[in-house]
Design a protein around this motif. Sequence first.
Motif, mmCIF file in Angstrom:
data_model
loop_
_atom_site.group_PDB
_atom_site.id
_atom_site.type_symbol
_atom_site.label_atom_id
_atom_site.label_comp_id
_atom_site.label_asym_id
_atom_site.label_seq_id
_atom_site.Cartn_x
_atom_site.Cartn_y
_atom_site.Cartn_z
ATOM 1 N N SER A 45 0.854 -1.198 0.000
ATOM 2 C CA SER A 45 0.000 0.000 0.000
ATOM 3 C C SER A 45 0.884 1.240 0.000
ATOM 4 O O SER A 45 2.049 1.188 0.389
ATOM 5 N N ASN A 46 0.293 2.353 -0.452
ATOM 6 C CA ASN A 46 1.075 3.561 -0.673
ATOM 7 C C ASN A 46 0.169 4.787 -0.587
ATOM 8 O O ASN A 46 -0.998 4.728 -0.955
ATOM 9 N N ILE A 47 0.702 5.896 -0.057
ATOM 10 C CA ILE A 47 -0.003 7.168 -0.067
ATOM 11 C C ILE A 47 1.003 8.250 -0.453
ATOM 12 O O ILE A 47 2.159 8.207 -0.020
ATOM 13 N N VAL A 48 0.573 9.190 -1.288
ATOM 14 C CA VAL A 48 1.486 10.169 -1.874
ATOM 15 C C VAL A 48 0.933 11.578 -1.718
ATOM 16 O O VAL A 48 -0.268 11.801 -1.901
ATOM 17 N N LEU A 49 1.827 12.523 -1.395
ATOM 18 C CA LEU A 49 1.462 13.939 -1.371
ATOM 19 C C LEU A 49 2.533 14.734 -2.119
ATOM 20 O O LEU A 49 3.659 14.872 -1.639
ATOM 21 N N PRO A 50 2.220 15.290 -3.317
ATOM 22 C CA PRO A 50 3.166 16.174 -4.004
ATOM 23 C C PRO A 50 2.913 17.634 -3.625
ATOM 24 O O PRO A 50 1.783 18.010 -3.317
ATOM 25 N N PHE A 51 3.946 18.456 -3.621
ATOM 26 C CA PHE A 51 3.746 19.887 -3.371
ATOM 27 C C PHE A 51 4.943 20.671 -3.911
ATOM 28 O O PHE A 51 6.012 20.099 -4.183
ATOM 29 N N LEU A 52 4.766 21.988 -4.085
ATOM 30 C CA LEU A 52 5.802 22.888 -4.591
ATOM 31 C C LEU A 52 6.329 23.755 -3.459
ATOM 32 O O LEU A 52 5.564 24.234 -2.618
ATOM 33 N N THR A 53 7.646 23.983 -3.454
ATOM 34 C CA THR A 53 8.230 24.891 -2.476
ATOM 35 C C THR A 53 8.345 26.287 -3.095
ATOM 36 O O THR A 53 8.182 26.462 -4.304
ATOM 37 N N SER A 54 8.652 27.272 -2.270
ATOM 38 C CA SER A 54 8.718 28.655 -2.744
ATOM 39 C C SER A 54 9.883 28.889 -3.700
ATOM 40 O O SER A 54 9.881 29.852 -4.464
ATOM 41 N N ASP A 55 10.896 28.000 -3.652
ATOM 42 C CA ASP A 55 12.032 28.163 -4.556
ATOM 43 C C ASP A 55 11.909 27.263 -5.789
ATOM 44 O O ASP A 55 12.899 26.835 -6.368
ATOM 45 N N SER A 56 10.644 26.945 -6.146
ATOM 46 C CA SER A 56 10.329 26.242 -7.400
ATOM 47 C C SER A 56 10.920 24.842 -7.489
ATOM 48 O O SER A 56 11.435 24.421 -8.530
ATOM 49 N N TYR A 57 10.840 24.122 -6.399
ATOM 50 C CA TYR A 57 11.181 22.700 -6.411
ATOM 51 C C TYR A 57 9.912 21.894 -6.164
ATOM 52 O O TYR A 57 9.053 22.292 -5.374
ATOM 53 N N MET A 58 9.806 20.777 -6.852
ATOM 54 C CA MET A 58 8.660 19.893 -6.655
ATOM 55 C C MET A 58 9.065 18.756 -5.725
ATOM 56 O O MET A 58 10.057 18.067 -5.969
ATOM 57 N N PHE A 59 8.328 18.617 -4.654
ATOM 58 C CA PHE A 59 8.566 17.552 -3.683
ATOM 59 C C PHE A 59 7.453 16.506 -3.782
ATOM 60 O O PHE A 59 6.319 16.819 -4.144
ATOM 61 N N SER A 60 7.785 15.291 -3.418
ATOM 62 C CA SER A 60 6.771 14.241 -3.289
ATOM 63 C C SER A 60 7.114 13.414 -2.052
ATOM 64 O O SER A 60 8.207 12.848 -1.970
ATOM 65 N N LEU A 61 6.202 13.384 -1.080
ATOM 66 C CA LEU A 61 6.336 12.493 0.072
ATOM 67 C C LEU A 61 5.522 11.247 -0.225
ATOM 68 O O LEU A 61 4.313 11.329 -0.463
ATOM 69 N N SER A 62 6.178 10.108 -0.242
ATOM 70 C CA SER A 62 5.515 8.853 -0.593
ATOM 71 C C SER A 62 5.732 7.856 0.540
ATOM 72 O O SER A 62 6.872 7.535 0.888
ATOM 73 N N PHE A 63 4.638 7.391 1.136
ATOM 74 C CA PHE A 63 4.695 6.477 2.280
ATOM 75 C C PHE A 63 4.257 5.083 1.833
ATOM 76 O O PHE A 63 3.276 4.938 1.098
ATOM 77 N N PHE A 64 4.970 4.054 2.315
ATOM 78 C CA PHE A 64 4.665 2.676 1.938
ATOM 79 C C PHE A 64 4.462 1.817 3.190
ATOM 80 O O PHE A 64 5.113 2.037 4.219
ATOM 81 N N ARG A 65 3.580 0.833 3.044
ATOM 82 C CA ARG A 65 3.387 -0.169 4.107
ATOM 83 C C ARG A 65 3.302 -1.560 3.493
ATOM 84 O O ARG A 65 2.888 -1.721 2.336
ATOM 85 N N ARG A 66 3.651 -2.556 4.283
ATOM 86 C CA ARG A 66 3.495 -3.933 3.830
ATOM 87 C C ARG A 66 2.039 -4.383 3.925
ATOM 88 O O ARG A 66 1.615 -5.275 3.214
ATOM 89 N N SER A 67 1.293 -3.780 4.807
ATOM 90 C CA SER A 67 -0.127 -4.119 4.962
ATOM 91 C C SER A 67 -0.904 -3.722 3.714
ATOM 92 O O SER A 67 -0.688 -2.650 3.139
ATOM 93 N N GLU A 68 -1.842 -4.563 3.289
ATOM 94 C CA GLU A 68 -2.655 -4.265 2.106
ATOM 95 C C GLU A 68 -3.694 -3.193 2.393
ATOM 96 O O GLU A 68 -4.198 -2.567 1.468
ATOM 97 N N GLU A 69 -4.059 -3.011 3.645
ATOM 98 C CA GLU A 69 -5.035 -1.976 4.016
ATOM 99 C C GLU A 69 -4.327 -0.889 4.817
ATOM 100 O O GLU A 69 -4.714 -0.550 5.929
ATOM 101 N N GLY A 70 -3.274 -0.334 4.228
ATOM 102 C CA GLY A 70 -2.419 0.577 4.968
ATOM 103 C C GLY A 70 -2.948 1.982 5.140
ATOM 104 O O GLY A 70 -2.659 2.642 6.134
ATOM 105 N N TYR A 71 -3.764 2.461 4.170
ATOM 106 C CA TYR A 71 -4.131 3.879 4.185
ATOM 107 C C TYR A 71 -5.606 4.095 3.887
ATOM 108 O O TYR A 71 -6.296 3.204 3.400
#
Length: 647
Positions: free
Chosen positions: A255-281
């Motif tokens: 399972s996986n959950i993702v949040l992309p966002f932009l910083t003020s200095d024009s960089y694109m970030f992506s926080l991506s979380f993973f779990r072994r559980s099939e019902e993680g998020y």
Amino acid sequence: MKEKILIVEDQFVEADYLQLMLTQAGYTIAGIARSVPQAEQIIKTEKPDFVLVDIFLKGKQTGIDLAKQLSADNIPFVYLSANSNEEVLNAAKTTEPYGFLVKPFREKDLLIALEIAHYRHKHNQESKWQREKQLRNDLFNIEKEGGNWNTKVIETAKALQKHIPFDCMCVYFKPLESRHYSGFMFRRSGFSEYQTIDINSLSNISARPIEDIKRLLEHNPIDNTAGWYNGDEFKNLLPVHPMKAMLAKVFGFSSNIVLPFLTSDSYMFSLSFFRRSEEGYSAEHLDMLFRLQQPLIAVMNSISPNEKRSALSIHPEFDMLAPAKTAGISPDFGTIIGKSPALLNVMDLIGQVAYSDTSVLLLGESGTGKEKIADAIHNLSTRKNKPFVKVNCAALPPTLIESELFGHEKGAFTGALDKRIGKFEKADTGTILLDEIGEMPLELQVKLLRVLQEKEIERIGGRNTLKIDVRIIAATNKNLEKEVAEGRFRLDLYYRLNVFPIRIPPLRERKEDLPALAYHFMNHYNHKSGKKISGISDNVLKSMMAYDWPGNIRELEHLIERSVLLTRGSVIEDIQLPAAPKKPDAGIEDSYIKTIHENERDYIISILKKCNGRIWGAGAAAEILNIPPSTLKSRMKKLGIRKEFIP
């Protein structure tokens, strides 16, 4: 002023009786609905604060269908039902109700259930708000404090771990004009420990060249969208996202959950979380990440562009990132041994619930260490210096269990020569562990339910009630839902206990912890027997890892104790493991052709899996198969399909 309540009940007499009781108690009735469409219309116009909903209603839709919408709209509700089979319980449980009343019930039961549901809803909302407020403060402090890139991201991971569970957090990062991300991963290696994995490390772990890893980090359109993916949805994502596919294969993520966002200095970030559980998020996790977007951006903005370019270079310049352990004081989990992902998930749950007075239900096979988990919950709670009373319900004779729990007055029955203080009274202001709760007789379950609801006890033969303040931890190795379905456990008691369930994994699901556990028991019995054994041979450890441990940690402890006593040298060279059952010959299995009935059985099971085991209702298995639910149940019985074995 008390809440405005909607009654969803298709039996006129029962609905009228409910309205009478609630009106006399000072509640306002928003209306009475006989079906889901009627209820939806009243909810739109009257906006009730609370809903009492019967599970079985007129029309195609059930109370469970309505409850899903109520849950999405954050309207608290309590189920009413005279039926309590396992199928109904499984479906009802997924909607997370605030209570369950089994018909027939007393007026006092109804009013107390509403009070508890109101408290739980309010406490739940306040608790979420307080936790999120604390998380925002933590992120603010991380933003303002000094420290390099590695320190800030690890501290962010530690802060988020309490609210967004993960086995691994990936940080991807790129200038807007770039086609490729840079980044690294933080994989949990302990309760407050994280292993930093850079491109070099990932190349070594996956046995793939660094250039391949770089190609996999190419920007994917999917990366632009926030989302969460569980089970089959996650598997369906893998063919179109090669990087996630590799991580899933290498680390076993489901399972996986993702949040992309932009910083003020024009960089694109992506926080991506993973779990072994099939019902993680869930959607709730994603909503929280959305609300935290600005504090997270502020943390990333606080890192200088030069340091970002240096620390996140696409080139292999990651030697500066060493495996890190977060600073600060970690909770004391006592003698709980291990760092496997399955055990860390349990520790996360302990950390969340220990400091409150919420009831906890510990579920797990015999020998998994449920009592140790209960010890940790009590010792981390505000009641740690108060009594902790343990009761093994399976060890008490049925004729004495009521006296043991609630006490008795002198002369209350034959043999009652003195007054006896019960376990609940002894545990006042502290915690009580009701171990093997599934063994409690039905007639006593009713009394226990009233004690939990009314927070007062009455000794056998006594005339006065005694108020008590006790935190409840219940434990069982039984499938309580099956016990409910077969009439051996009350559904309303199950819901009262199942406020915060924690499943303790069996040893076969946390084999990474085997060496640490084996050495722990070796040292213990070494000291106890006065021996000087210094180690366990590799062959013994390999054979232990290949064994499935049906008796779990208790079986391991007994076998290590025996091995310590039998070992004459300084190393354990042999362990008497039970023989494993022989596997069927592969050639015979491969040549076997399934019968028509076996193919039909497989097909029905596949449909049930897609419907999460639901037989009746809109979109359930019976509707997809275009047969009546009763016919489907008959076919399942004939083909030997048992719902509890459907993954």
